[in-house]
Write a protein that holds these residues in place. Sequence first.
Motif, PDB file in Angstrom:
ATOM      1  N   ARG A  71       0.816  -1.206   0.000  1.00 21.85           N
ATOM      2  CA  ARG A  71       0.000   0.000   0.000  1.00 21.85           C
ATOM      3  C   ARG A  71       0.854   1.262   0.000  1.00 21.85           C
ATOM      4  NH1 ARG A  71      -5.530  -1.050   2.388  1.00 21.85           N
ATOM      5  NH2 ARG A  71      -5.691  -3.318   2.539  1.00 21.85           N
ATOM      6  N   PHE A  72       1.911   1.257   0.805  1.00 25.93           N
ATOM      7  CA  PHE A  72       2.733   2.459   0.923  1.00 25.93           C
ATOM      8  C   PHE A  72       3.349   2.839  -0.429  1.00 25.93           C
ATOM      9  CE2 PHE A  72       7.085   4.108   1.357  1.00 25.93           C
ATOM     10  CZ  PHE A  72       6.794   5.352   1.917  1.00 25.93           C
ATOM     11  N   VAL A  73       3.874   1.848  -1.150  1.00 29.32           N
ATOM     12  CA  VAL A  73       4.519   2.132  -2.435  1.00 29.32           C
ATOM     13  C   VAL A  73       3.495   2.677  -3.428  1.00 29.32           C
ATOM     14  CG1 VAL A  73       5.814   1.151  -4.366  1.00 29.32           C
ATOM     15  CG2 VAL A  73       6.260   0.364  -2.043  1.00 29.32           C
ATOM     16  N   ALA A 117      -2.054   9.236  -6.704  1.00 30.31           N
ATOM     17  CA  ALA A 117      -3.066   9.885  -5.868  1.00 30.31           C
ATOM     18  C   ALA A 117      -4.317   9.028  -5.760  1.00 30.31           C
ATOM     19  CB  ALA A 117      -3.409  11.258  -6.451  1.00 30.31           C
ATOM     20  N   VAL A 118      -4.623   8.252  -6.788  1.00 28.07           N
ATOM     21  CA  VAL A 118      -5.796   7.386  -6.761  1.00 28.07           C
ATOM     22  C   VAL A 118      -5.615   6.279  -5.732  1.00 28.07           C
ATOM     23  CG1 VAL A 118      -7.209   5.790  -8.120  1.00 28.07           C
ATOM     24  CG2 VAL A 118      -6.388   7.917  -9.146  1.00 28.07           C
ATOM     25  N   PHE A 119      -4.432   5.644  -5.742  1.00 30.87           N
ATOM     26  CA  PHE A 119      -4.164   4.612  -4.739  1.00 30.87           C
ATOM     27  C   PHE A 119      -4.107   5.219  -3.329  1.00 30.87           C
ATOM     28  CE2 PHE A 119      -2.215   1.984  -8.255  1.00 30.87           C
ATOM     29  CZ  PHE A 119      -3.167   0.988  -8.198  1.00 30.87           C
ATOM     30  N   ASP A 120      -3.575   6.434  -3.218  1.00 27.89           N
ATOM     31  CA  ASP A 120      -3.528   7.100  -1.921  1.00 27.89           C
ATOM     32  C   ASP A 120      -4.935   7.279  -1.357  1.00 27.89           C
ATOM     33  OD1 ASP A 120      -2.492   8.392   0.305  1.00 27.89           O
ATOM     34  OD2 ASP A 120      -2.308  10.332  -0.713  1.00 27.89           O
ATOM     35  N   ALA A 121      -5.856   7.737  -2.228  1.00 29.48           N
ATOM     36  CA  ALA A 121      -7.240   7.900  -1.786  1.00 29.48           C
ATOM     37  C   ALA A 121      -7.877   6.546  -1.483  1.00 29.48           C
ATOM     38  CB  ALA A 121      -8.037   8.626  -2.859  1.00 29.48           C
ATOM     39  N   MET A 122      -7.531   5.527  -2.252  1.00 24.82           N
ATOM     40  CA  MET A 122      -8.086   4.190  -2.046  1.00 24.82           C
ATOM     41  C   MET A 122      -7.711   3.628  -0.682  1.00 24.82           C
ATOM     42  SD  MET A 122      -7.383   0.743  -4.317  1.00 24.82           S
ATOM     43  CE  MET A 122      -7.993   1.465  -5.834  1.00 24.82           C
ATOM     44  N   THR A 150     -10.520   1.704   1.629  1.00 22.95           N
ATOM     45  CA  THR A 150     -10.886   0.303   1.746  1.00 22.95           C
ATOM     46  C   THR A 150     -10.017  -0.384   2.794  1.00 22.95           C
ATOM     47  OG1 THR A 150     -11.102  -1.792   0.561  1.00 22.95           O
ATOM     48  CG2 THR A 150      -9.294  -0.354  -0.113  1.00 22.95           C
ATOM     49  N   THR A 151     -10.611  -1.308   3.493  1.00 22.36           N
ATOM     50  CA  THR A 151      -9.853  -2.114   4.460  1.00 22.36           C
ATOM     51  C   THR A 151      -9.669  -3.536   3.955  1.00 22.36           C
ATOM     52  OG1 THR A 151     -11.903  -2.653   5.621  1.00 22.36           O
ATOM     53  CG2 THR A 151     -10.660  -0.723   6.396  1.00 22.36           C
ATOM     54  N   SER A 152     -10.177  -3.813   2.764  1.00 16.37           N
ATOM     55  CA  SER A 152     -10.089  -5.154   2.209  1.00 16.37           C
ATOM     56  C   SER A 152      -8.648  -5.500   1.886  1.00 16.37           C
ATOM     57  CB  SER A 152     -10.941  -5.256   0.949  1.00 16.37           C
ATOM     58  OG  SER A 152     -10.778  -6.522   0.340  1.00 16.37           O
ATOM     59  N   ALA A 153      -8.295  -6.732   2.143  1.00 18.30           N
ATOM     60  CA  ALA A 153      -6.946  -7.207   1.826  1.00 18.30           C
ATOM     61  C   ALA A 153      -6.841  -7.670   0.386  1.00 18.30           C
ATOM     62  CB  ALA A 153      -6.552  -8.345   2.773  1.00 18.30           C
ATOM     63  N   GLU A 154      -7.980  -7.785  -0.290  1.00 17.72           N
ATOM     64  CA  GLU A 154      -7.969  -8.231  -1.686  1.00 17.72           C
ATOM     65  C   GLU A 154      -8.962  -7.390  -2.480  1.00 17.72           C
ATOM     66  OE1 GLU A 154      -7.109 -12.383  -2.708  1.00 17.72           O
ATOM     67  OE2 GLU A 154      -9.125 -12.412  -3.585  1.00 17.72           O
ATOM     68  N   ILE A 155      -8.485  -6.819  -3.571  1.00 23.55           N
ATOM     69  CA  ILE A 155      -9.275  -5.874  -4.362  1.00 23.55           C
ATOM     70  C   ILE A 155      -9.377  -6.401  -5.790  1.00 23.55           C
ATOM     71  CG2 ILE A 155      -9.392  -3.508  -5.244  1.00 23.55           C
ATOM     72  CD1 ILE A 155      -7.656  -2.715  -2.789  1.00 23.55           C
ATOM     73  N   GLU A 156     -10.583  -6.441  -6.332  1.00 25.20           N
ATOM     74  CA  GLU A 156     -10.780  -6.911  -7.699  1.00 25.20           C
ATOM     75  C   GLU A 156     -10.786  -5.723  -8.664  1.00 25.20           C
ATOM     76  OE1 GLU A 156     -13.595  -9.822  -8.702  1.00 25.20           O
ATOM     77  OE2 GLU A 156     -13.579 -10.800  -6.733  1.00 25.20           O
ATOM     78  N   LEU A 157     -10.081  -5.888  -9.773  1.00 21.19           N
ATOM     79  CA  LEU A 157     -10.020  -4.870 -10.827  1.00 21.19           C
ATOM     80  C   LEU A 157     -10.387  -5.545 -12.154  1.00 21.19           C
ATOM     81  CD1 LEU A 157      -6.625  -3.127  -9.855  1.00 21.19           C
ATOM     82  CD2 LEU A 157      -8.948  -2.449  -9.200  1.00 21.19           C
TER      83      LEU A 157
END
Length: 482
Positions: free
Chosen positions: A94-96, A102-107, A114-121
Motif C-alpha cells: 500500500r505504501f509504495v 493519488a488514486v491509490f492514496d485515496a483508495m 478500503t480495508t479489504s486485503a484483496e481488491i478486484e479490478l
Amino acid sequence: MAAAGALEAALATAASNEGPAGVAGVPSPAPPVMVQREPAYNWQATKRSLRERFAFLFANELLSDVRFVVGKGGSRAGGGGAPGPGQQRIPAHRFVLAAGSAVFDAMFNGGMATTSAEIELPDVEPAAFLALLRFLYSDEVQIGPETVMTTLYTAKKYAVPALEAHCVEFLTKHLRADNAFMLLTQARLFDEPQLASLCLDTIDKSTIDAISAEGFTDIDIDTLCAVLERDTLSIRESRLFGAVVRWAEAECQRQQLPVTSANKQKVLGKALSLIRFPLMTIEEFAAGPAQSGILSDREVVNLFLHFTVNPKPRVDYIDRPRCCLRGKECSINRFQQVESRWGYSGTSDRIRFTVNRRISIVGFGLYGSIHGPTDYQVNIQIIEYEKNQTLGQNDTGFSCDGTANTFRVMFKEPIEILPTVCYTACATLKGPDSHYGTKGLKKVIHESPTSSKTCFFFFSSPGNNNGTSIEDGQIPEIIFYT
C-alpha cells in the motif's frame, strides 16, 4: 475489438521494423512476470540502492499487505477463491502504491479508504497493471505493441502521468501513415490531444496513404468529421469522396443495415456536408458523386450548374481550397531570356515535364501583355500524359502591368505530381499579345536547404499547341510545394 487487434498488429509491425528496443531501450514486449512467493533471507544485503530494494518487492509476496485480482474472469465464491480464467492475483504494498498514485492514496488512506486485503479490478488487463506496478516500484518502463494501449488506459485511470507520457512517446515513435487513423481514434478516446495532433499532422502530409489503410474505415463518425473539416489534407476531393463512400459502406455493415445509397447517406449524416464538391472538376463530379446516389437529384443539378454557368447558383458545400501545403513555396523558371511578342488564337500553350520526386503543383507563372496593363482570361490544366487524364484545372484570370515579369495563376487545390510520371502543363489565354521566354532549359534543378533537390525535365508537347516548346513560349514558371 477488431480495431484494437488491428492497431496492435500495426504497432507490432512498426516496432519490428525498428528493432527490438521499446521505450527507453527496454525490450518489447515485456516478458511475463512471475509472482515471487518465497522470501529470501537477508535479501536487503544484496541490494545496493533504494531502487533495487523496491524493485525486489515488485510482484513479491514479501511484506505485501494488499492483493489485486486483475482482469475479467468468472465469479469467485466468497471472494477468496482461485482467480478465474483471464485473471491474475498480484501482491502489492500500500505504501509504495500510495506514494506513486493519488488514486491509490485515496483508495488506501482517504475518507472512504478500503480495508479489504484483496481488491478486484475487472476492467484492467493483468499485463497493463503489472507494467504500472513495475513503474511505481522501480521507474522501469516495459511496454510493447500488445500492451501500450491498455497500459495507457491504466496509467490514466490511476493518475500516473509519467507512465502515460511514456506510452504516448511509444505511440508517437511508431506513428505512420498506415496506422494514423487507428491511433487517432485511440488518442481521442483517451483524451490525448498531443498524440491526436501528431496523428492529424501525419494524415495531412500523407492523406492518400492514410485513407488507403485498413484502419480508416474503422473510425467513428466524429473522428471522420474532424478529419473532413481540415483545410490541410493533401488529396484531391474526388479521391477523398471515394474513401468516404468506403467508410459509409463499412458503417452500414457495423449497424447491420443494407448497403444502399439511402443508408450510406443516412450513416454519413453531417459528414456529407464536409465534402467540398465544388473543388472537383466537372468530369470528376460526373464520374463519381453524381452517379453515387448519395446526393439528391436537386443537389446534383445545382452542382452541375455551379460548374457550368455564371453567375453560379448557391450550393450548400464548402468551396474553400484545402491548403495542404507544408514548408516553403518553391518555383522554377525554365527560360533564361524574355522577348516579345506571343499571340493567342484559342489554342493551348503546352509543355510536358517529369520530376524526380513527389511534389504538389499549386500554379503557374505566366507572361503578360506587351501593351501595358491588361486583364487576361485563362484556363490552366495539369494532364497526366499517358492516360490523357485531367488532374486539375481552373478557369480564372490575372491582371498584368505591362512588364516582362511573370504573373501568378493558381489552381483551386494542389495537384499531386509523382516521380517519373509524364505530365502536360496547359494554359489557354484570351487577351492581347504577350511577352514570351527564350533560351529554354531541358533540365531545371531547384535546391532547397531544407529538402532534397527537385529536378524538372521538360519535353515538347506535340499537337494542339500554340507554339510553346522547350526552347521558347509560355508557361515559364511552375509553382510547387515539396
